[in-house]
Design an enzyme around this catalytic site. Structure first.
Site, PDB file in Angstrom:
ATOM      1  CE1 TYR A 452      -4.331   1.762   0.137  1.00  8.44           C
ATOM      2  CE2 TYR A 452      -2.420   2.934   1.943  1.00  8.44           C
ATOM      3  CZ  TYR A 452      -4.026   3.305   1.036  1.00  8.44           C
ATOM      4  OH  TYR A 452      -5.001   3.984   0.922  1.00  8.44           O
ATOM      5  CB  SER A 532      -7.212   2.136  -3.247  1.00 11.75           C
ATOM      6  OG  SER A 532      -7.514   3.430  -3.092  1.00 11.75           O
ATOM      7  CG  ASP A 616     -14.182   3.522  -6.642  1.00 12.78           C
ATOM      8  OD1 ASP A 616     -14.426   4.550  -6.277  1.00 12.78           O
ATOM      9  OD2 ASP A 616     -13.445   3.246  -7.047  1.00 12.78           O
ATOM     10  CG  HIS A 651     -12.443   2.737  -3.201  1.00 11.79           C
ATOM     11  ND1 HIS A 651     -12.344   3.316  -3.992  1.00 11.79           N
ATOM     12  CD2 HIS A 651     -12.006   2.243  -2.507  1.00 11.79           C
ATOM     13  CE1 HIS A 651     -10.721   3.190  -4.053  1.00 11.79           C
ATOM     14  NE2 HIS A 651     -10.133   3.046  -2.599  1.00 11.79           N
TER      15      HIS A 651
END
Length: 690
Positions: A452, A532, A616, A651
């Site tokens: 991430y 993301s 999203d 999302h």
């Protein structure tokens, strides 16, 4: 591969005198028939490909069977009832139950009845102070826009008209009279992609229509902020407002609700820190802050003089990052020690009461409740141990198992190892690698490198059914704690932001190289995965190092770094990314790694499955659409570059279980198939394809 044809348009943006072509700009219009037709044709191509994977059905069946166990949350008390959520196994949404001291367990609220296909989900629950009234929010199709429904708890009757257009909003009650919530004005154009950047806090008084709700903060030009949250202290004495212009840093105001027509008191009028109220005793406020304390501390101050020069340390900053909670009249200081939980209990004077003995090495969470709660609950998990719930008596420190799920996965067969490897600039990065015991380090283990690296978010060991299915197949799961995250405090976060964002990609690349050098895997068996901001991570890594991994799996990614800030709340991410408009240097830096702008002709990119949802409105699907179009037009070689677009999904939060199972059967099926497997690895150790 014969991909659907994606037309190009002659669209050009000019940044600081530099012209940048944007041939797929038309895909940003999520309401156009052309975009809808493109989505259908891409999905048809993708699913035609996925349908030929021989073990996709087996993966779906195993995901389904492993998912099918009872999941129960920690209980919590509101008014006359104790509530908890439960999922029988494969229900699309968790169901809330309750019981009183003298009654049997009864179903209270079933989100599975909100829609036939499970695409309307529960956003959150918020009870009035005496627990007699509930306001719950719902999301339709995975959107961040919410509706709020108000219910009489005893009769379960809806008692008011539905409130609409809440977004990024807690619901915080004042007594039993009403509540505070946050909203944006509905944007012109598409509500799923148009920019929203002036958040407003409203007060809704029960029994009045929403159009009469009073704006508390955010309505004036000088009060314009992208995010503003209103929170009432547990004793109803103070309203706390924390306006933000970005996802990091907030201003801080308080209002004394016990004094009619009281004015806002300024605690902090800048966004140089993250500061919030964790507790209060009358006018004595306890704040959690990283102001002059990158790893956070708890301070106390009187509300009459609340500015920083009057703050007194209660729990000082340490070398480890602090994530505190309150319950039972105590502070629980949850520290991250190399991403592993360590929990200490303190009283309100800052005196250490005890260290909580945890069941093992992993992630502990919970330790929260009301001041008078005699029992608190916490959960413990790691990458191979499903989350179990424990009770804690805050007065004696006694802890005991409360609920251990019965799951068809033998955690005794798996283990995790934490390693530290050097990134490009020599920085030591921790990584936890999890796998079946007895693994052979021969370079042939299918491996997912998951990352991430942003927004101060920490990746701590957490069990996941999908990861369990991957590891059952002999798969390795590797999770590095990249810069940009919060594992080592604000300095670690800042080291992966704006003009230092390349550090994050370098950390991820070095993790892949470590796994290959140490024979956990090799190029042919390595997949990159992230969602993301992690989708950006995968997109940047695969365009910078297309030779690193065989498979790339960018999910709901931020992939157009020159235009991300023009959609929905994207401008709020500028603390981490910077924007293409702020300076020539920042524009050039962003263009240098923006995945959409760095797909090159004549390069063989990994086999890529881009995933997104058509609803999203956090990271709009146009990012994924444009990236997939670039890859399909320029890919060299035989690796497929496909996009899987989930309909009526956003999302990720609230996605029905049925859709999640299908998604992961496709993701893992695509991954293993492109690593050369024609039967599942658990069924053979032989390579029979390619």
């Amino acid at each position: 591969m014969n991909y659907p044809e994606t037309k190009t348009v002659d669209t050009v943006n000019t940044y600081f005198g530099v012209e940048v072509k944007d041939p797929y700009r038309w895909l940003e219009d999520d309401r156009s028939p052309e975009t809808e037709a493109w989505v259908k044709s891409q999905n048809k191509t993708t699913f035609n490909y996925l349908d030929q994977i021989p073990f996709r059905k087996e993966l779906k069946e195993r995901l389904t069977s492993l998912w099918n166990y009872e999941k129960i949350s920690s209980p919590f008390k509101e008014g006359n009832y104790t509530y908890f959520s439960k999922n029988d196994g494969l229900q699309n949404q968790d169901v809330y139950y309750r019981k009183s001291d003298d009654s049997k367990e009864e179903m209270f609220l079933d989100p599975n009845t909100f829609s036939k296909d499970g695409t309307i989900s529960l956003g959150g629950l918020s009870f009035s102070k005496d627990g007699s009234i509930l306001a719950y929010s719902i999301s339709e199709g995975g959107s961040d826009w919410r509706k709020a429904i108000i219910m009489n708890v005893e009769t379960k009757e809806i008692i008011e008209d539905t409130l609409i257009d809440l977004k990024f909003s807690p619901i915080s009650w004042y007594k039993n009279e009403g509540f505070y919530y946050s909203s944006y004005d509905k944007p012109k154009g598409s509500e799923l992609s148009a920019k929203t950047d002036q958040h407003k806090v409203y007060y809704h008084k029960l029994g009045t229509p929403q159009k009469e709700d009073v704006i508390i903060f955010g309505g004036k030009p000088e009060e314009k902020h992208r995010y503003i949250y209103g929170q009432v202290t547990e004793d109803d004495k103070y309203l706390v407002l924390t306006p933000r212009v970005s996802t990091s840093g907030n201003k801080f105001y308080i209002k004394d609700l016990s004094v009619p027509n009281s004015k806002l008191i300024t605690v902090l009028d800048d966004t140089d820190s993250d500061t919030s109220v964790i507790e209060n005793e009358g006018s004595k406020l306890f704040l959690v802050t990283n102001l002059n304390a990158p790893n956070k501390r708890i301070v106390s101050v009187d509300a009459s003089n609340p500015t920083p020069e009057n703050w007194v340390d209660v729990i000082p900053e340490t070398e480890y990052v602090l994530n505190p909670t309150t319950g039972g009249g105590f502070f629980f200081a949850n520290y991250m020690v190399d991403a592993i939980s360590k929990v200490k209990q303190y009283n309100y004077q800052g005196e250490l009461i005890r260290e909580i003995k945890l069941p093992g090495l992993g992630t502990a969470s919970g330790f929260s409740g009301k001041k008078e709660d005699p029992v608190l609950y916490y959960s413990f998990t790691n990458y191979f141990t499903s989350g179990s719930i424990y009770t804690l008596n805050p007065n004696t420190g006694e802890t005991a198992p409360y609920l251990k799920p019965s799951i068809d996965f033998n955690s005794d067969n798996y283990e995790s190892k934490q390693v530290f490897y050097a990134s490009k600039d020599g920085t030591k990065i921790p990584m936890i690698i999890t796998y079946k015991k007895g693994i052979e380090l021969n370079g042939k283990n299918p491996t997912i490198l998951y990352g991430y690296g942003g927004f101060n978010i920490s990746l701590t060991p957490t069990f996941s059914i999908t990861n369990a299915v991957w590891m059952e197949q002999g798969g390795v799961l590797a999770v590095p704690n990249l810069r940009g995250g919060g594992e080592y405090g604000r300095a670690w976060h800042d080291a992966g932001t704006q003009m230092k964002k390349q550090n994050v990609f370098a950390d991820f690349i070095a993790a892949g190289e470590y796994l290959i050098q140490n024979k956990y895997t090799s190029y042919d068996y390595l997949a990159l995965r992230g969602g993301s901001n992690g989708g950006l991570l995968v997109g940047a890594t695969m365009t910078q190092r297309p030779d690193l991994a065989k498979v790339a799996l960018p999910a709901v990614g931020v992939l157009d770094m020159l235009r991300y800030h023009t959609f929905t709340a994207g401008a709020g991410w500028a603390y981490d990314y910077g924007t293409s408009e702020q300076s020539k240097e920042m524009f050039e830096y962003l263009k240098g790694y923006s995945p959409v702008h760095n797909v090159k002709e004549g390069v063989s990119y990994p086999a890529t499955l881009v995933t997104t949802g058509d609803h999203d409105d956090r990271v709009v699907p146009a990012h994924s659409f444009k990236f997939a179009a670039e890859l399909q037009s320029k890919q060299t070689g035989t690796n497929p570059t496909l996009i899987r677009i989930e309909t009526d999904a956003g999302h990720g939060a609230g996605t029905p279980v049925s859709k999640t199972i299908e998604q992961y059967a496709d993701i893992f099926g695509f991954t293993l198939y492109n690593m050369g497997f024609e039967v599942l690895p658990s069924k053979t150790n032989e390579k029979v394809k390619g």
